[in-house]
Design a protein around this motif. Structure first.
Motif, short mmCIF file in Angstrom:
data_model
loop_
_atom_site.label_atom_id
_atom_site.label_comp_id
_atom_site.label_asym_id
_atom_site.label_seq_id
_atom_site.Cartn_x
_atom_site.Cartn_y
_atom_site.Cartn_z
N ASP A 632 -25.88 -13.32 12.98
CA ASP A 632 -27.31 -13.07 12.76
C ASP A 632 -27.94 -14.25 12.04
O ASP A 632 -28.20 -14.22 10.85
CB ASP A 632 -27.48 -11.78 11.94
N ARG A 633 -28.21 -15.34 12.77
CA ARG A 633 -28.69 -16.56 12.14
C ARG A 633 -30.12 -16.46 11.64
O ARG A 633 -30.58 -17.32 10.89
CB ARG A 633 -28.54 -17.74 13.11
N ASN A 637 -29.81 -16.02 4.61
CA ASN A 637 -29.39 -15.68 3.25
C ASN A 637 -28.18 -14.75 3.26
O ASN A 637 -27.34 -14.81 2.36
CB ASN A 637 -30.54 -15.07 2.47
N ASN A 638 -28.09 -13.87 4.25
CA ASN A 638 -26.89 -13.04 4.38
C ASN A 638 -25.67 -13.91 4.65
O ASN A 638 -24.60 -13.73 4.06
CB ASN A 638 -27.07 -12.04 5.53
N ILE A 639 -25.84 -14.89 5.56
CA ILE A 639 -24.74 -15.82 5.85
C ILE A 639 -24.37 -16.60 4.59
O ILE A 639 -23.19 -16.78 4.29
CB ILE A 639 -25.14 -16.78 6.98
N SER A 673 -22.06 -20.65 12.19
CA SER A 673 -23.23 -19.96 11.66
C SER A 673 -24.13 -20.84 10.81
O SER A 673 -25.28 -20.49 10.55
CB SER A 673 -22.79 -18.75 10.81
N SER A 674 -23.63 -22.00 10.37
CA SER A 674 -24.43 -22.85 9.48
C SER A 674 -24.90 -24.15 10.13
O SER A 674 -25.70 -24.88 9.55
CB SER A 674 -23.61 -23.20 8.23
N LEU A 675 -24.43 -24.43 11.33
CA LEU A 675 -24.77 -25.69 11.98
C LEU A 675 -26.29 -25.80 12.17
O LEU A 675 -26.92 -24.91 12.73
CB LEU A 675 -24.07 -25.77 13.35
#
Length: 787
Positions: A632-633, A637-639, A673-675
């Protein structure tokens, strides 16, 4: 004619505001490095009140924005935006960001940095770092022509009329094209990069037809036959944006923190901003109001009409923020304090022109900047000159005010930290005294707090001792995102001076880091508030029942103890983990944030978190993966909190063992998820996790393992990307430390870093984006390892 005064400050962007347009008196549109385009609709004109909506949310910086006027097909017009991802997006302003855009225009090969719309409709022109401008048909949405022949980035574009397109280029030339792509004329005379262009209204005293602005700080007036007919002098640095008012005046903005209004060839008003860069300025054709976008993340509207100006206290607060703002030393050049006039100069001498700036040496030795206001016939304080550290223009908002720093101060174990706000323009002892008085602390802390402020606003690293390998207090994050200070620890862990810190060797990092700052009572209240909403909505199957709410409170109470006490086995933790995993896996995704926050704290506080398994045998890693948090990109903030939980596992021996075993899964989840994220806290969390893996890989038990080399290579690729692209200094610093630590694994990692991942190019980019001494120091250490 009256002067412009602040009408509204529009806050909501999370990074620099790079572009603005002002289509009507009731609508402002802004684009930002936070990857969003926002619309600001006027709800009431007096006092001005605006409603903010996100129109577009991309994956990378958005640098340029334009507006296509309403038509029979699009009654609300269309917003056009472009940026780092090379795609030009065309979108209706009323649609939510999750809806599909009207069109995505592809063709540029690099960052889109300029956009304009033909005044007669029909086409859009775009400029890019790829050295081209492109003409796009409105309606057909096709590229009709490529304007080629530029010798550098096309920074400025102007759709002058239906038959004329003008470009400004990094090769210092202005080119005039037809919309079909035919080069008609080249204008020469600029001595630096041309950054902005605008149409000069008919009747201007110079008889100019266009104006250009450049990095040399000069606005030049031109006729289309190539003749230069005037120059506007006054800006003291790069000029980024240039527009014209309906009455024939020009408006410009730039790196000298100002918006300037020009009548004829004279600057008649200078509006200084509490920021480093004023990236964009636009004009409302209906009423002549101005909007600006700046590096402090704020969109500001200014008006000459008293009916549309902000309330007196709001205007005063804006002026006060300008006075208290910090001006980087490099922005004003070399300043010899000994030769500067004292405060008496301001009473004895008048300025010679609007916007003239003088430096004054104050009695306390500080240097303040003062700008001459022609209308007020007085010098206006516009800030204090400071060293580069802490002067990025990115302020921290606290209790309704903006500060250069907001430190967390731990006075007593188990108690929430106290906030210490500080601006570089303040006297450290005055700030320390106020902090002590506000919090009713012993006056004996005064020297310690004042010295802490002085030291840690000169580039020293918080929590770092001059003794290598000094133990860090449990739960502390020694690198400044927490900015924690413990007066009671002063004797055992002295805060270093800037000089001692700069001489200490950082690499290789040998300590694991945790991110554990939190207000636990706020977390508890938010969980209980969201739980009540679930009950009211009929979701009792996932909501906490009364005994579980009591269990939550017991868990919070346990975690509020000292780190040593919180780490001990406890029924509150054992039972509380089931409760927390229920929140992060079964609650609606939009309501999981406080549960994830609690989980990352448990990961650091108790080995039970790493030992926990679900009924199906899943650890925290598999549980978080199956929860969907990393997919869920839109909820970065959840990631971010899930990544922090992984990083905090390294705080316990059981957690390190789990993180070691699950490296492949964790690395894959975090990378995917952060790319490309623009969330600075997520980037910092990823860099912190990478540091901990780097410490593990280089530890005596792992450094000789073949798997450590493989992991080092995988992490080095990620870190080269962070170091190359991150804009936040904390993220850059942590990325550098992780990469530098991995380089100590040996020649194989060092060769790959140089030849495959271009770490040397990444280091150069990092130094260009941040001049902090700590970053320069680590870069130097890394270069030493690469020799």
């Amino acid at each position: 004619m009256s002067e412009y005064q602040l009408s509204a400050s529009l806050e909501g962007h999370e990074d620099d505001v790079r572009g603005v347009v002002f289509p009507s008196s009731r609508l402002v549109v802004s684009a930002s490095r936070d990857a969003t385009v926002r619309t600001w609709k006027l709800l009431s004109p007096s006092p001005p009140k605006n409603d903010c909506s996100i129109s577009s949310h991309g994956s990378a910086f958005i640098n340029a924005v334009a507006y296509i006027p309403p038509s029979s097909t699009y009654e609300d017009g269309l917003i056009v935006s472009g940026g780092k991802d090379t795609i030009i997006e065309v979108r209706q302003p009323g649609k939510p960001p999750e809806d599909n855009a009207e069109r995505l225009l592809t063709g540029h090969a690099h960052n889109v940095c300029a956009l304009d719309v033909s005044p007669h409709g029909g086409w859009i022109v775009s400029g890019s770092w790829d050295g081209s401008a492109r003409i796009w048909s409105i309606g057909k949405w096709e590229c009709e022509a490529v304007l080629e022949g530029h010798g550098g980035s096309v920074w400025g574009v102007l759709a002058y009329d239906r038959d004329t397109v003008i470009t400004g280029c990094a090769d210092k030339l202005i080119r005039i094209f037809s919309p079909t792509g035919k080069l008609l004329k080249t204008l020469r005379g600029n001595k630096d990069v041309v950054r902005a262009l605008c149409r000069v209204p008919k009747g201007h005293s110079s008889r100019a037809e266009i104006a250009s602005a450049s990095n040399e700080g000069v606005i030049r007036l031109w006729q289309l036959n190539g003749r230069q007919v005037g120059e506007l002098l006054g800006h003291e640095s790069f000029i980024y944006s240039l527009v014209s008012l309906p009455n024939g005046e020009l408006v410009s903005s730039g790196e000298d923190r100002t918006v300037r209004i020009w009548r004829g060839t004279d600057c008649i008003q200078t509006i200084t901003h509490p920021a480093i860069s004023v990236w964009g300025v636009a004009v409302c054709a209906e009423n002549g109001d101005i909007v600006s976008g700046a590096s402090d993340r704020i969109v500001r509207v200014f008006s000459r009409s008293s009916d549309r100006q902000a309330e007196t206290q709001v205007i005063q607060a804006f002026e006060d923020s300008v006075k208290s703002s910090s001006i980087p030393q490099e922005q004003v050049g070399d300043v010899n304090k000994e030769k500067l006039p004292g405060p008496e100069f301001l009473e004895q001498k008048s300025g010679t022109k609007e916007g003239q700036v003088v430096m004054i040496k104050q009695v306390d030795g500080s240097v303040t900047a003062h700008q001459w206001s022609q209308s007020a016939q007085q010098w206006m304080n516009v800030g204090t000159v400071v060293d580069a550290v802490g002067s990025s223009g990115k302020k921290i908002h606290y209790l309704g005010m903006d500060y250069d720093y907001v430190f967390d101060v731990d006075i007593e174990d188990g108690k929430p930290p106290l906030k210490l706000p500080y601006n570089l323009s303040q006297n450290p002892y005055e700030a320390a005294t106020k902090f002590i008085e506000d919090n009713e602390l012993p006056i004996g802390y005064l020297d310690q707090v004042a010295n802490f402020i002085t030291t840690n606003t000169k580039g020293a690293t918080l929590g770092q001792s001059s003794q290598p390998q000094q133990a860090v207090p449990a739960g502390a994050d020694p690198w400044g995102s927490e900015s924690r200070y413990r007066p009671g620890d002063a004797s055992s862990a002295p805060v270093p001076t800037a000089s001692s810190a700069s001489k200490s060797q950082v690499l290789p990092q040998a300590q694991y880091l945790s991110i554990t700052t939190a207000n636990l009572q706020t977390v508890r209240k938010k969980i209980e508030e969201l739980n009540e909403q679930l009950i009211q909505e009929g979701s009792k199957d996932v909501a906490l029942n009364p005994p579980q709410v009591e269990l939550l409170r017991a868990l919070i109470k346990h975690l509020e103890q000292s780190p040593a006490a919180a780490s001990k086995a406890s029924p509150a933790v054992a039972n509380g983990l089931d409760l927390v995993f229920n929140i992060v896996t079964r609650w609606p995704a939009a309501q999981r944030l406080p549960g994830l926050d609690l989980l990352r704290l448990l990961a650091a506080a108790s080995p039970s978190t790493a030992e926990y398994t679900s009924l199906s045998g899943d650890s925290i890693v598999e549980i978080l993966e199956s929860s969907g948090v990393f997919e869920d990109r839109d909820r970065s903030n959840n990631i971010m909190l899930a990544v922090r939980a992984f990083a905090n596992l390294f705080a316990t021996e059981k957690g390190r063992a789990l993180a070691d075993t699950k490296f492949d899964s964790i690395h894959s989840l975090v990378k995917s998820s952060s790319l490309g994220t623009t969330n600075r806290n997520l980037t910092i969390a990823v860099a912190t996790l990478d540091i901990n893996y780097a410490v593990l890989c280089t530890s005596p038990s792992h450094s000789a393992l073949p798997s450590s080399i493989d992991r080092g290579l995988a992490l080095m690729e990620d870190l080269a990307g962070i170091i190359s692209t991150a804009t936040d200094s904390e993220a850059i610093y942590r990325g550098l430390v992780a990469a530098g630590t991995l380089l100590t694994l040996g020649e194989e990692v060092q060769m790959a870093a140089k030849e495959v991942y271009d770490i040397e190019g990444a280091l150069q980019k990092a130094k260009q984006r941040s001049q902090e001494s700590r970053i320069n120091g680590v870069v130097a250490e890394i270069k030493g390892l690469l020799v």
